[in-house]
Structures are given as structure tokens and as C-alpha cells.
Design a protein around this motif. Structure first.
Motif, PDB file in Angstrom:
ATOM      1  N   UNK A   2      22.220  47.441  25.526  1.00  0.00           N
ATOM      2  CA  UNK A   2      21.005  46.623  25.487  1.00  0.00           C
ATOM      3  C   UNK A   2      19.843  47.588  25.342  1.00  0.00           C
ATOM      4  N   UNK A   3      19.106  47.485  24.233  1.00  0.00           N
ATOM      5  CA  UNK A   3      18.047  48.471  24.060  1.00  0.00           C
ATOM      6  C   UNK A   3      16.669  47.895  24.366  1.00  0.00           C
ATOM      7  N   UNK A   4      16.559  46.575  24.463  1.00  0.00           N
ATOM      8  CA  UNK A   4      15.260  46.009  24.786  1.00  0.00           C
ATOM      9  C   UNK A   4      15.438  44.585  25.276  1.00  0.00           C
ATOM     10  N   UNK A   5      14.775  44.244  26.353  1.00  0.00           N
ATOM     11  CA  UNK A   5      14.776  42.870  26.863  1.00  0.00           C
ATOM     12  C   UNK A   5      13.350  42.475  27.146  1.00  0.00           C
ATOM     13  N   UNK A   6      12.963  41.296  26.758  1.00  0.00           N
ATOM     14  CA  UNK A   6      11.576  40.904  26.992  1.00  0.00           C
ATOM     15  C   UNK A   6      11.434  39.394  26.986  1.00  0.00           C
ATOM     16  N   UNK A   7      10.287  38.971  27.483  1.00  0.00           N
ATOM     17  CA  UNK A   7       9.940  37.567  27.481  1.00  0.00           C
ATOM     18  C   UNK A   7       9.010  37.321  26.306  1.00  0.00           C
ATOM     19  N   UNK A   8       9.299  36.294  25.550  1.00  0.00           N
ATOM     20  CA  UNK A   8       8.546  36.111  24.309  1.00  0.00           C
ATOM     21  C   UNK A   8       7.070  35.849  24.563  1.00  0.00           C
ATOM     22  N   UNK A   9       6.741  35.033  25.569  1.00  0.00           N
ATOM     23  CA  UNK A   9       5.340  34.726  25.861  1.00  0.00           C
ATOM     24  C   UNK A   9       4.576  35.992  26.241  1.00  0.00           C
ATOM     25  N   UNK A  10       5.245  36.816  27.047  1.00  0.00           N
ATOM     26  CA  UNK A  10       4.587  38.054  27.462  1.00  0.00           C
ATOM     27  C   UNK A  10       4.396  38.998  26.291  1.00  0.00           C
ATOM     28  N   UNK A  11       5.356  39.007  25.419  1.00  0.00           N
ATOM     29  CA  UNK A  11       5.265  39.868  24.248  1.00  0.00           C
ATOM     30  C   UNK A  11       4.086  39.453  23.374  1.00  0.00           C
ATOM     31  N   UNK A  12       3.924  38.143  23.253  1.00  0.00           N
ATOM     32  CA  UNK A  12       2.816  37.625  22.442  1.00  0.00           C
ATOM     33  C   UNK A  12       1.476  38.125  22.975  1.00  0.00           C
ATOM     34  N   UNK A  13       1.366  38.211  24.315  1.00  0.00           N
ATOM     35  CA  UNK A  13       0.107  38.606  24.933  1.00  0.00           C
ATOM     36  C   UNK A  13      -0.249  40.061  24.648  1.00  0.00           C
ATOM     37  N   UNK A  14       0.770  40.873  24.428  1.00  0.00           N
ATOM     38  CA  UNK A  14       0.482  42.300  24.276  1.00  0.00           C
ATOM     39  C   UNK A  14       0.605  42.786  22.834  1.00  0.00           C
ATOM     40  N   UNK A  15       0.842  41.866  21.914  1.00  0.00           N
ATOM     41  CA  UNK A  15       0.985  42.313  20.537  1.00  0.00           C
ATOM     42  C   UNK A  15      -0.318  42.123  19.778  1.00  0.00           C
ATOM     43  N   UNK A  16      -0.573  43.037  18.870  1.00  0.00           N
ATOM     44  CA  UNK A  16      -1.766  42.960  18.037  1.00  0.00           C
ATOM     45  C   UNK A  16      -1.705  41.733  17.125  1.00  0.00           C
ATOM     46  N   UNK A  17      -2.819  41.010  17.062  1.00  0.00           N
ATOM     47  CA  UNK A  17      -2.889  39.859  16.153  1.00  0.00           C
ATOM     48  C   UNK A  17      -3.457  40.333  14.823  1.00  0.00           C
ATOM     49  N   UNK A  18      -3.020  39.704  13.774  1.00  0.00           N
ATOM     50  CA  UNK A  18      -3.505  40.103  12.457  1.00  0.00           C
ATOM     51  C   UNK A  18      -4.191  38.906  11.795  1.00  0.00           C
ATOM     52  N   UNK A  19      -5.412  39.152  11.258  1.00  0.00           N
ATOM     53  CA  UNK A  19      -6.179  38.065  10.616  1.00  0.00           C
ATOM     54  C   UNK A  19      -6.531  38.421   9.180  1.00  0.00           C
ATOM     55  N   UNK A  20      -6.541  37.416   8.353  1.00  0.00           N
ATOM     56  CA  UNK A  20      -7.047  37.566   6.993  1.00  0.00           C
ATOM     57  C   UNK A  20      -8.402  36.883   6.914  1.00  0.00           C
ATOM     58  N   UNK A  21      -9.415  37.553   6.308  1.00  0.00           N
ATOM     59  CA  UNK A  21     -10.660  36.825   6.120  1.00  0.00           C
ATOM     60  C   UNK A  21     -11.337  37.204   4.804  1.00  0.00           C
ATOM     61  N   UNK A  22     -12.116  36.291   4.294  1.00  0.00           N
ATOM     62  CA  UNK A  22     -12.855  36.523   3.057  1.00  0.00           C
ATOM     63  C   UNK A  22     -14.345  36.366   3.361  1.00  0.00           C
ATOM     64  N   UNK A  23     -15.150  37.284   2.812  1.00  0.00           N
ATOM     65  CA  UNK A  23     -16.601  37.249   3.035  1.00  0.00           C
ATOM     66  C   UNK A  23     -17.267  36.732   1.762  1.00  0.00           C
TER      67      UNK A  23
END
Lengths: 261, 309
Positions: free
Chosen positions: B207-228
Motif C-alpha cells: 500500500x503506497x498511499x491511503x487517503x480520504x477523498x474529501x480531505x485530499x480535495x481540500x489540500x489540492x491546488x485548484x485550476x481555473x481557466x479565464x478569459x479577459x
């Protein structure tokens, strides 16, 4: 201990093979009894006098003829083939293919599965020889009504053959329970019974090969002893014992082993 | 409450195959995802849960019962969907269903009928003649006909068409709502992503990694696309972002005036405050996917790509 649902399913998928072998075995028995003619054999006996074949044809009763033909060749090899095919399909092939997973994902104990399958194999053999014996007795009445035949000796020949097959089925069933792969189950479960059969066959060909008789359980089914009223019970008891021990071993081994399902 | 538990389970098949010191717990009412490449040991672990194999070290329990010594008792409230479909071929689908009902001592076939209808199973023909997908559906129906409390699913959607895959995922979600405990092994991110609460990654038996998905979401970088809307503002914004440590410029296109920006959830409000002063014509988040996050674990060779040749 025994599961009716599994037994029904086992019966459904194996009964055709059983029926085929039972019919072939009974027909062989009937034909051999029907064509027996003591006087022809005496004539042939005269022809081969002084050759090694003379011993084979020395006794010319119906039962001794059957003992040296049906009860050492046809009646042995046909049930062996039936046992090999059935024993493998009862356990090893289901483990190998993975369909055993469905039985074990229900609240069915491993011991129940093994016992149900074992009962099927044993019952199949008992009923097979029962039918063959009845067919034999009927054809003796029909075709050899004027010949003097000791029916109890005839029944004993069949009982002896059944016990031999019980022991051999123990061998095949054990390897079917022990091996996870069909190829291994067949290598031992078919190889050993066929080797035993050949050893016994070769030992009757020439005296110099008599030693082979010590390496085959087929020798424990001693037709000469049965026909000449010698003591044969201990040999048959050994066959029964071998069978019982192997079936118990199959159960224990299957209960304890890892299944790659 | 822990329903399925593996404690330091080791099973060495030799040649580096098997599972080594694997521990995890599946709590009641949760879906536990077991991710890993082919041959990583997912099925081996499941064999132990099912009581098909005996561990060399460690203990496996289901509902507090040892899964090796109490295998048949555990099966009463467990539904198992094997990874490989191997059904008794000489039966028809209906005969097989009847046989499984008898073996499970299920007398009421209403749930069974519902399952057949839901998965559009055509059970009347011989199993030998069925397509792989149909066999799979048959296996699904027989695995859940007794309404088990614990579901063990080994790569459940392989062999199903996309519609049925979605339907199966819906089914798993529904069962979870009903309080069922589910252990799901898979190498398909989307199905794990859609259903699981807890996720473990197994590779080469460890087992190389165990995690809770909700917690993972909180600590992961979010990525956004935007147009100016116009160039002047575009350049100003780029400058502002480049000088701000909390916000990361991942990509820019001056022709279309598009930007891709990465930002951790904790800095999100700062980012929005900056944006408020600019004429933004489109703004959307790229949904988080496990796939991206865990591709690195998937490669058999740690730390790098291997060229084809």
C-alpha cells in the motif's frame, strides 16, 4: 454435510458421461457372455497347446474367461477413464476455471462441497456396477442357461471390481482436490491409475514381469483367488481402506488449501 | 465501526508477487476504493477477505470474524463480484440464478427481478452462448440477490458498456446510501472517483498511499481557466499574478487572452479579490481528477517516464 442443490447441479452436468460409460460397460459384459462357447474355446486351446498362450486358455469356464478378459482389461480401463474425467471435472477443473468462486461465495462450507462431489463419484460407480452386474446376471440366464455358473462368484467378481474402482477413484479425487490446475490434477489423477493398469496387464503377459504386481493396487483385485475360493477378503479390505483414506485426505487437503479464485 | 479489516497481511507468492504488510479498514457505510495497476495485488487482498486464501502473516476480519476460519458464515451477508467471470457453462442464466438462490436460501425473488430489470439482463439462454457483458450482468445479479450488507467488488465495470457502467456506478451509490459497506477494487479512476470515500493505492503488493477523498480535495491546488476582455487588462492581470506568491500562472495565450491559473483553496479568496477589478468574460474551474493526481503512482518504475523504445 451434503448439499442437495450442488448435488443436483453436479448430476446435471455429469450424468451424460456416466450414462455413456454405463451403457458401454454393460453392453461389453453382455456381448462377452453371449458369445462364450465352451467348446470353441477347447478347440482353440488345442491349437495353442505348448505356447505361452496355453496358460491363458487353460481354464475354459465362462467366469475364468471373463476374469482374464473383462475383469482385467475392458471392465477395468473403461471405468478408469470415466473416473479420470469425472474426478477432474468435480473439483480441479472448477477451481482452475474459477467457477468454484460462485459456490464459495454462498454460505456453503468447503467440506460440504467436497463431500457432495465425493458422494456423487462414489454413487455413480456403485450404480454403474449395479447395472452392469444385473445386465450380466440377466444375460447369463438368457445366453448361458445350460452352462453351470456360480452366480455368487460372478457377484463377487463385480464387487471386487467395484472396490478396485473405489480405491482408484480415491486417487483421482484426491489429486483433483489437491491440485489447482487441471493439468496437474490429470497428470497424477490419470497417470497413476493408468500406470497401475499397465503394470497389472504386463505382469500377466510373462512370469519375468511378475514383480510389477507389487507396484499396482490392481493386483489386490485377485480374480483367481475369488474363483478358486482362496482367501481374498483381506485384499478387498485393503482396497476399501485405500479408498476411504484417500477420500478423507481429499477433504482435509481441500479444507486447508489456498484457492486461486 | 470497522466492517472489513486487514492487519499487516502478508502473502508471498514468490518472485515479488503477492501482498506485503497490507493494512486497511473499511468502516460501515463507506465505499473503500482499492486502486492499482494490473498485478499489483488487488485480487490477492480480496481473496483473503473472501477466505479463499490464508495469509502467511496478519489477520483479516469481516464483521469481526476471521475470514479464513469463518468463511461460510461471512458469506451470508456478503456479496462478491469476481474480477473474472467464470460461470458454470452448461446451465442457462435462469437455472444459475435459481441455483444461487437455493444455495443462499433466498426464497423471495422480488429483489432479484428488480436487479434483472435494472441491469437489463437477458437470462433465458445458455451461459455458454452469452456475451462477456451479459455474463458480467448475470454475475452482478447473483452477487446482490440476497441484499448483502457488505459488497466486495473486484473490477466491477470491466466488460460492461458505458451505459451499464454508469448504471452500475449509480447502483453502488444507491447501495451506499442504504448503509452498505463496499470494498471496490479497480484500475479505472472514473469509477473510483465517482463512488469512493476512502482510497488506497496498491503497487507491487505494497500500500503506497491511503487517503480520504474529501480531505485530499481540500489540500489540492485548484485550476481555473479565464478569459479577459481586452489586452491592457490582460497584461495588467498577468503582471499582478506573477508578483503574487499565492497564485500561480500555469499558462497564458496573448492572442485569445486566455489564462490558466492554479491556486490552493486557502488562497482562493485573495485570488477572487484580485479578479474583481478586471473585466473577465469567462471563468471556470477545471474539475479535479484523481487520474492526474495519481498517475505518478501508476508507473511501475518510480520516478520517471520510460520511452517506448
Amino acid at each position: 454435510m451434503i448439499n442437495g442443490t450442488i448435488f443436483k447441479q453436479t448430476l446435471r452436468s455429469n450424468v451424460k458421461l456416466w450414462l455413456m460409460f454405463t451403457i458401454v460397460l454393460s453392453i461389453l459384459q453382455v456381448v462377452m457372455i453371449a458369445v462364450f462357447d465352451a467348446s470353441t474355446l477347447e478347440n482353440v486351446g488345442g491349437l495353442v497347446e505348448g505356447t505361452p498362450l496355453a496358460g491363458l486358455l487353460a481354464q475354459t469356464t465362462l467366469l475364468s474367461m471373463l476374469a482374464s478378459t473383462f475383469y482385467s482389461i475392458h471392465g477395468v480401463i473403461f471405468p478408469i477413464i470415466f473416473i479420470i474425467m469425472t474426478a477432474n471435472s468435480l473439483i480441479a477443473s472448477q477451481v482452475d476455471r474459477g467457477s468454484m468462486a460462485y459456490l464459495l461465495s454462498t454460505p456453503t462450507k468447503r467440506s460440504t462441497i467436497i463431500m457432495t462431489q465425493a458422494i456423487y463419484l462414489i454413487m455413480a460407480l456403485i450404480v454403474m456396477f449395479l447395472i452392469e452386474t444385473v445386465a450380466g446376471i440377466v444375460s447369463i440366464q438368457v445366453f448361458q442357461s445350460d452352462t453351470d455358473i456360480v452366480v455368487s462368484d460372478f457377484v463377487m467378481l463385480n464387487l471386487g471390481l467395484l472396490l478396485l474402482m473405489f480405491a482408484i477413484s480415491g486417487i483421482s479425487f484426491f489429486f483433483s482436490s489437491y491440485c489447482n490446475l487441471t493439468k496437474n490434477s490429470l497428470a497424477f489423477g490419470a497417470g497413476i491409475p493408468i500406470a497401475f493398469f499397465l503394470f497389472h496387464l504386463l505382469s500377466t503377459v510373462d512370469q519375468s514381469l511378475d514383480v510389477l504386481n507389487y507396484f499396482t493396487i490392481n493386483a489386490l483385485f485377485d480374480t483367481t483367488a475369488i474363483l478358486e475360493g482362496e482367501n481374498y477378503w483381506w485384499k478387498l479390505s485393503v482396497l476399501l481402506g485405500i479408498g476411504i483414506v484417500l477420500y478423507i485426505a481429499s477433504l482435509e487437503v481441500f479444507k486447508r488449501k489456498d484457492l486461486p479464485l | 465501526m470497522t466492517v472489513i479489516s486487514l492487519e499487516n497481511v502478508t502473502k508471498d507468492y514468490g518472485h515479488g508477487r503477492g501482498i506485503f504488510d497490507v493494512s486497511f479498514n473499511v468502516k460501515k457505510g463507506t465505499v473503500y476504493g482499492f486502486l492499482g495497476p494490473n498485478g499489483a495485488g488487488k485480487t490477492t487482498a480480496i481473496r483473503h477477505v473472501m477466505g479463499f486464501s490464508k495469509s502467511q502473516r496478519g489477520i483479516v476480519t469481516v464483521d469481526g470474524l476471521d475470514s479464513w476460519t469463518n468463511a461460510s458464515t461471512i458469506q451470508e451477508s456478503l456479496g462478491y463480484l469476481p474480477g473474472e467471470v467464470a460461470l458454470p457453462e452448461n446451465l442457462t442464466g435462469e437455472q444459475f440464478i435459481q441455483m444461487m438462490m437455493d444455495l443462499r436460501k433466498v426464497n423471495d425473488d422480488t429483489r432479484c427481478k428488480k436487479l434483472i430489470e435494472f441491469f437489463e439482463l437477458e437470462a433465458s439462454g445458455k451461459i455458454k452462448r452469452m456475451s462477456l457483458g451479459m455474463k458480467r450482468k448475470l454475475a452482478i445479479v447473483t452477487a446482490f440477490m440476497h441484499d448483502p450488507d457488505v459488497l466486495v467488488l473486484d473490477e466491477p465495470t470491466s466488460g460492461l458498456d458505458p451505459i451499464m457502467q454508469q448504471r452500475f456506478i449509480d447502483f453502488v451509490k444507491e447501495e451506499k446510501k442504504r448503509g452498505k459497506t463496499i470494498l471496490l477494487s479497480s484500475h479505472i479512476f472514473t469509477e473510483v472517483d465517482a463512488t469512493c470515500d476512502e482510497i488506497s493505492i496498491i503497487k507491487d503488493g505494497h500500500l503506497i498511499s491511503s487517503f480520504n477523498k474529501q480531505e485530499l480535495l481540500k489540500i489540492t491546488e485548484k485550476v481555473f481557466n479565464l478569459t479577459i476582455q481586452n489586452e491592457t487588462h490582460f497584461k495588467q492581470l498577468v503582471q499582478k499574478i506573477e508578483t503574487n506568491e499565492a497564485i500561480h500562472l500555469l499558462f497564458k495565450n496573448e492572442q485569445t487572452k486566455e489564462l490558466q491559473i492554479g491556486c490552493y483553496p486557502s488562497d482562493l479568496s485573495k485570488f477572487i479579490k484580485i479578479l474583481a477589478d478586471f473585466p473577465v468574460s469567462s471563468f471556470n474551474e477545471i474539475p479535479f481528477s484523481l487520474e492526474k493526481h495519481f498517475m505518478k503512482f501508476y508507473d511501475r518504475r518510480v520516478g520517471g517516464e520510460l520511452a517506448w523504445q
